[in-house]
Scaffold this active site. Sequence first.
Site, PDB file in Angstrom:
ATOM      1  N   ALA A   1      -9.360 -27.102 -25.220  1.00  0.00           N
ATOM      2  CA  ALA A   1     -10.179 -26.659 -26.344  1.00  0.00           C
ATOM      3  C   ALA A   1      -9.582 -27.263 -27.607  1.00  0.00           C
ATOM      4  O   ALA A   1      -8.371 -27.524 -27.662  1.00  0.00           O
ATOM      5  CB  ALA A   1     -10.150 -25.140 -26.430  1.00  0.00           C
TER       6      ALA A   1
ATOM      7  N   GLU B   1      -9.924 -26.769 -16.924  1.00  0.00           N
ATOM      8  CA  GLU B   1     -10.983 -25.831 -16.541  1.00  0.00           C
ATOM      9  C   GLU B   1     -12.343 -26.522 -16.402  1.00  0.00           C
ATOM     10  O   GLU B   1     -13.135 -26.159 -15.529  1.00  0.00           O
ATOM     11  CB  GLU B   1     -11.037 -24.695 -17.566  1.00  0.00           C
ATOM     12  CG  GLU B   1      -9.789 -23.805 -17.464  1.00  0.00           C
ATOM     13  CD  GLU B   1      -9.645 -22.852 -18.622  1.00  0.00           C
ATOM     14  OE1 GLU B   1      -9.516 -23.344 -19.766  1.00  0.00           O
ATOM     15  OE2 GLU B   1      -9.658 -21.635 -18.412  1.00  0.00           O
TER      16      GLU B   1
ATOM     17  N   GLU C   1      -1.811 -22.974 -22.302  1.00  0.00           N
ATOM     18  CA  GLU C   1      -2.197 -21.976 -23.312  1.00  0.00           C
ATOM     19  C   GLU C   1      -1.059 -21.026 -23.646  1.00  0.00           C
ATOM     20  O   GLU C   1      -0.989 -20.499 -24.761  1.00  0.00           O
ATOM     21  CB  GLU C   1      -3.412 -21.173 -22.834  1.00  0.00           C
ATOM     22  CG  GLU C   1      -4.712 -21.959 -22.765  1.00  0.00           C
ATOM     23  CD  GLU C   1      -4.934 -22.655 -21.435  1.00  0.00           C
ATOM     24  OE1 GLU C   1      -3.967 -22.815 -20.647  1.00  0.00           O
ATOM     25  OE2 GLU C   1      -6.075 -23.068 -21.179  1.00  0.00           O
TER      26      GLU C   1
HETATM   27  N1  COA Z   1      -7.026 -29.838 -29.798  1.00  0.00           N
HETATM   28  C1  COA Z   1      -7.095 -30.560 -30.937  1.00  0.00           C
HETATM   29  N2  COA Z   1      -6.493 -31.750 -31.107  1.00  0.00           N
HETATM   30  C2  COA Z   1      -5.792 -32.244 -30.068  1.00  0.00           C
HETATM   31  C3  COA Z   1      -5.653 -31.545 -28.848  1.00  0.00           C
HETATM   32  C4  COA Z   1      -6.316 -30.293 -28.742  1.00  0.00           C
HETATM   33  N3  COA Z   1      -6.286 -29.572 -27.606  1.00  0.00           N
HETATM   34  N4  COA Z   1      -4.873 -32.267 -28.018  1.00  0.00           N
HETATM   35  C5  COA Z   1      -4.548 -33.388 -28.689  1.00  0.00           C
HETATM   36  N5  COA Z   1      -5.097 -33.368 -29.930  1.00  0.00           N
HETATM   37  C6  COA Z   1      -4.981 -34.387 -30.978  1.00  0.00           C
HETATM   38  C7  COA Z   1      -3.630 -34.385 -31.655  1.00  0.00           C
HETATM   39  O1  COA Z   1      -3.585 -33.407 -32.647  1.00  0.00           O
HETATM   40  C8  COA Z   1      -3.569 -35.785 -32.174  1.00  0.00           C
HETATM   41  O2  COA Z   1      -4.396 -35.875 -33.328  1.00  0.00           O
HETATM   42  P1  COA Z   1      -3.884 -36.765 -34.603  1.00  0.00           P
HETATM   43  O3  COA Z   1      -3.562 -38.123 -34.026  1.00  0.00           O
HETATM   44  O4  COA Z   1      -5.059 -36.753 -35.518  1.00  0.00           O
HETATM   45  O5  COA Z   1      -2.680 -36.066 -35.118  1.00  0.00           O
HETATM   46  C9  COA Z   1      -4.274 -36.596 -31.090  1.00  0.00           C
HETATM   47  O6  COA Z   1      -5.083 -35.666 -30.374  1.00  0.00           O
HETATM   48  C10 COA Z   1      -3.342 -37.256 -30.109  1.00  0.00           C
HETATM   49  O7  COA Z   1      -2.492 -36.268 -29.559  1.00  0.00           O
HETATM   50  P2  COA Z   1      -0.905 -36.328 -29.686  1.00  0.00           P
HETATM   51  O8  COA Z   1      -0.406 -34.914 -29.599  1.00  0.00           O
HETATM   52  O9  COA Z   1      -0.484 -37.116 -30.872  1.00  0.00           O
HETATM   53  O10 COA Z   1      -0.537 -37.134 -28.365  1.00  0.00           O
HETATM   54  P3  COA Z   1       0.836 -37.081 -27.577  1.00  0.00           P
HETATM   55  O11 COA Z   1       0.810 -38.236 -26.639  1.00  0.00           O
HETATM   56  O12 COA Z   1       1.983 -36.944 -28.498  1.00  0.00           O
HETATM   57  O13 COA Z   1       0.751 -35.704 -26.733  1.00  0.00           O
HETATM   58  C11 COA Z   1      -0.365 -34.016 -25.413  1.00  0.00           C
HETATM   59  C12 COA Z   1      -0.284 -35.509 -25.777  1.00  0.00           C
HETATM   60  C13 COA Z   1      -1.587 -33.849 -24.487  1.00  0.00           C
HETATM   61  C14 COA Z   1       0.909 -33.586 -24.680  1.00  0.00           C
HETATM   62  C15 COA Z   1      -0.539 -33.169 -26.704  1.00  0.00           C
HETATM   63  O14 COA Z   1      -1.596 -33.719 -27.457  1.00  0.00           O
HETATM   64  C16 COA Z   1      -0.870 -31.725 -26.458  1.00  0.00           C
HETATM   65  O15 COA Z   1      -0.001 -30.949 -26.079  1.00  0.00           O
HETATM   66  N6  COA Z   1      -2.141 -31.318 -26.685  1.00  0.00           N
HETATM   67  C17 COA Z   1      -2.553 -29.940 -26.610  1.00  0.00           C
HETATM   68  C18 COA Z   1      -2.738 -29.509 -25.183  1.00  0.00           C
HETATM   69  C19 COA Z   1      -3.087 -28.037 -25.127  1.00  0.00           C
HETATM   70  O16 COA Z   1      -2.330 -27.170 -25.513  1.00  0.00           O
HETATM   71  N7  COA Z   1      -4.304 -27.753 -24.608  1.00  0.00           N
HETATM   72  C20 COA Z   1      -4.764 -26.419 -24.438  1.00  0.00           C
HETATM   73  C21 COA Z   1      -5.552 -25.990 -25.598  1.00  0.00           C
HETATM   74  S1  COA Z   1      -6.167 -24.326 -25.399  1.00  0.00           S
END
Ligand code: COA
Length: 280
Positions: A88, A134, A154
Amino acid sequence: MSAPTSEVITIEEHPIHADQDLGSIALVTINRPNKLNALNAEVMTGIKAMVKWVESTPHVRVVVLTGAQPNAPPEGKRAKPNAFVAGADITEFVGKKSEDIRIMFANNAVEALWNLSKPTIAMVDGFALGGGCEVACSCDIRIASTRSKFGTPEVNLGLIPGYGATQRLANLVGYGKTMEMIFTGEMIGAEEAHRVGLVNQVCEPSELLESTMAMARLIGSKSSNTLRVGKATVRAALDVGLTEGVAIEAEAFASLFDSKDKEVGVQAFINRATPEWQHE
Ligand code: COA
């Protein structure tokens, strides 16, 4: 009704058969690669519109759902990683209270996808986290590249999954693995996802599209009526106990004996011919 392609959801139709009109596969791409295809309100609206279109378009027989590949990075910047969907959109959670979330999550797009009567395949190349995992679990089949990672992180946001992982992930991988994933928030790789039953097939990234489309073509070449009854029957059994589930199956099996395609299939077998499905 034309395919409801938008900025965040693109839909391409691919024929099931090169020379015969056997209908099409809808290849649906969630297109926010700069945000790892995170599910914001626009994406969720787009998924619901796509589901409605697929349901009302008889020639679309199978859906393949995937995430857009990363864009080339700007000069001097690192490339974004590959993602199916990284969950999300967390920015939409800021300041939200339970009453907002109840509205946001009521009749949501993941449930709409789950309730689609036609076969769905998640084609996963990269992160499938939180809502992304999901969405994949809401499809009937998951095919993943070797570089994919699945998880329910989460817990790191002070949350639990909200798009059905406590049910649908648990149905796929069982209680113990679901609890481990929800409690730790740790990701698992594609091979482990395959081993625990979350993923049907793992292949190299370069082979992912062809392997997935081959599966979609194979499924799409069957009677769509039979597929619909098969999907509904397996789904019905998820909601009831074994005895009732077997009774539902027996009735669904019997009902197909009144369908045109049962006679088409049986006669084709006897005559060593290729069945020409009526889809009724
Ligand atoms: N919601 C909103 N934005 C998200 C996102 C999410 N779930 N997951 C990634 N992004 C965005 C980041 O904020 C970043 O945006 P920016 O470049 O404008 O700052 C972009 O996507 C790239 O992600 P980034 O975190 O820089 O990549 P990374 O390679 O360092 O890490 C992940 C990848 C997947 C490990 C990390 O993005 C992450 O943990 N995402 C969230 C996962 C999560 O908690 N999902 C459950 C949500 S309920």
